[in-house]
Write a protein that holds these residues in place. Sequence first.
Motif, PDB file in Angstrom:
ATOM      1  N   SER A 168       0.841  -1.193   0.000  1.00 26.26           N
ATOM      2  CA  SER A 168       0.000   0.000   0.000  1.00 26.26           C
ATOM      3  C   SER A 168       0.882   1.252   0.000  1.00 26.26           C
ATOM      4  O   SER A 168       2.041   1.217   0.454  1.00 26.26           O
ATOM      5  CB  SER A 168      -0.902   0.007   1.235  1.00 26.26           C
ATOM      6  N   PRO A 169       0.367   2.362  -0.495  1.00 30.22           N
ATOM      7  CA  PRO A 169       1.133   3.622  -0.439  1.00 30.22           C
ATOM      8  C   PRO A 169       1.525   3.986   0.993  1.00 30.22           C
ATOM      9  O   PRO A 169       2.640   4.462   1.220  1.00 30.22           O
ATOM     10  CB  PRO A 169       0.164   4.645  -1.039  1.00 30.22           C
ATOM     11  N   ALA A 170       0.634   3.737   1.955  1.00 32.96           N
ATOM     12  CA  ALA A 170       0.932   4.086   3.353  1.00 32.96           C
ATOM     13  C   ALA A 170       2.094   3.252   3.883  1.00 32.96           C
ATOM     14  O   ALA A 170       2.980   3.781   4.584  1.00 32.96           O
ATOM     15  CB  ALA A 170      -0.311   3.873   4.216  1.00 32.96           C
ATOM     16  N   TYR A 171       2.127   1.962   3.574  1.00 31.23           N
ATOM     17  CA  TYR A 171       3.225   1.113   4.049  1.00 31.23           C
ATOM     18  C   TYR A 171       4.550   1.587   3.455  1.00 31.23           C
ATOM     19  O   TYR A 171       5.560   1.705   4.171  1.00 31.23           O
ATOM     20  CB  TYR A 171       2.975  -0.352   3.678  1.00 31.23           C
ATOM     21  N   LEU A 172       4.582   1.860   2.156  1.00 31.46           N
ATOM     22  CA  LEU A 172       5.830   2.269   1.509  1.00 31.46           C
ATOM     23  C   LEU A 172       6.289   3.639   2.022  1.00 31.46           C
ATOM     24  O   LEU A 172       7.500   3.888   2.145  1.00 31.46           O
ATOM     25  CB  LEU A 172       5.645   2.298  -0.005  1.00 31.46           C
ATOM     26  N   ALA A 173       5.320   4.496   2.311  1.00 32.69           N
ATOM     27  CA  ALA A 173       5.697   5.809   2.853  1.00 32.69           C
ATOM     28  C   ALA A 173       6.332   5.664   4.237  1.00 32.69           C
ATOM     29  O   ALA A 173       7.265   6.413   4.582  1.00 32.69           O
ATOM     30  CB  ALA A 173       4.465   6.710   2.928  1.00 32.69           C
ATOM     31  N   ALA A 174       5.850   4.706   5.025  1.00 33.29           N
ATOM     32  CA  ALA A 174       6.361   4.526   6.392  1.00 33.29           C
ATOM     33  C   ALA A 174       7.647   3.700   6.424  1.00 33.29           C
ATOM     34  O   ALA A 174       8.572   3.996   7.196  1.00 33.29           O
ATOM     35  CB  ALA A 174       5.291   3.853   7.252  1.00 33.29           C
ATOM     36  N   LYS A 175       7.745   2.673   5.589  1.00 35.11           N
ATOM     37  CA  LYS A 175       8.860   1.723   5.661  1.00 35.11           C
ATOM     38  C   LYS A 175       9.893   1.894   4.552  1.00 35.11           C
ATOM     39  O   LYS A 175      10.981   1.321   4.633  1.00 35.11           O
ATOM     40  CB  LYS A 175       8.319   0.285   5.609  1.00 35.11           C
ATOM     41  N   GLY A 176       9.561   2.665   3.544  1.00 33.59           N
ATOM     42  CA  GLY A 176      10.484   2.832   2.428  1.00 33.59           C
ATOM     43  C   GLY A 176      10.287   1.759   1.366  1.00 33.59           C
ATOM     44  O   GLY A 176       9.791   0.661   1.645  1.00 33.59           O
TER      45      GLY A 176
END
Length: 300
Positions: A168-176
């Motif tokens: 998800s966009p949120a996961y990638l934003a938080a974890k890279g």
Amino acid sequence: MLNLNDMAVFTKVVEAGSFTGAARLLGLPKSTVSRKVAQLEEELGVRLLERTTRALKLTEIGATYFENCLRIVSEAEEANLSVARMRATPRGRLRITAPTEFGSLYLGEVVAEYLRRYPQVQIEVELGNRVVDLIEEGFDLALRAGVLPDSSLMARKLASESVFICASPAYLAAKGKPQTPDDLSGHEMILSPASPRSHLKLLSEQGEMTSVAIRGNLRVNSLAMARDAAVAGQGLVALPEMICWEDLQKGRLLIALEGWAPPGSGIHAVYPSPRHLSAKVKSFIDFLQEKLTPPPWKRI
């Protein structure tokens, strides 16, 4: 044991009124026709025909036997015709097994349209992700996704599909966003039928193959549930295109690893043998391939 072909020859002789006429109708030499009737009389131990230089005449026993032969031969011809009609026209019960996600997403509409086209077929569909023994369990056809295991069954590829590493966009934003396959070991991975083990095989766009270690605290046996968990931000997930294409299109998921992906797979029709393939099985495979060309997940 009496030969049904000899009985059929006998009826043609009586109907034609001569050995010559029967030979012409049957496309056989006159000597063959005469011999077959003689063999029949010998096996029965009676004389069926009185032969003169001008005509043939049924004996009393022959007349009774002719009526019975006519009925038996007619029933045999009708049985042969019924088989030919069944081979030519799809009819009867068709038992299909298919993966849960593929069946839920794509089979309902296809089956309904097929039954409108072939109303003499009755379809039973069993959805599940176990590998069914077609012969032992009485299935006519299996639809299988992914890489097929070696077996004696015949397979026809209906559609190809890619597999992606998504998040998800949120996961990638938080974890890279992972940049290389080795980066996957530092991410939470949702383990599913597309990535069930602790190592994941990846293929580069240039054809290079590698295997990387993965970990995750969520393991599911449903691709749909794995997708939903990824949309909710649980972690990275390997998903076939048919499961995630709409989420990728609408931005609920993003491709997390560029240039690398698990090897592509496809949807296959699997059946026991191509010999004497029934009309119902062949027509359903042809119909499904028609509906999957191009696949819904390629129409974006």
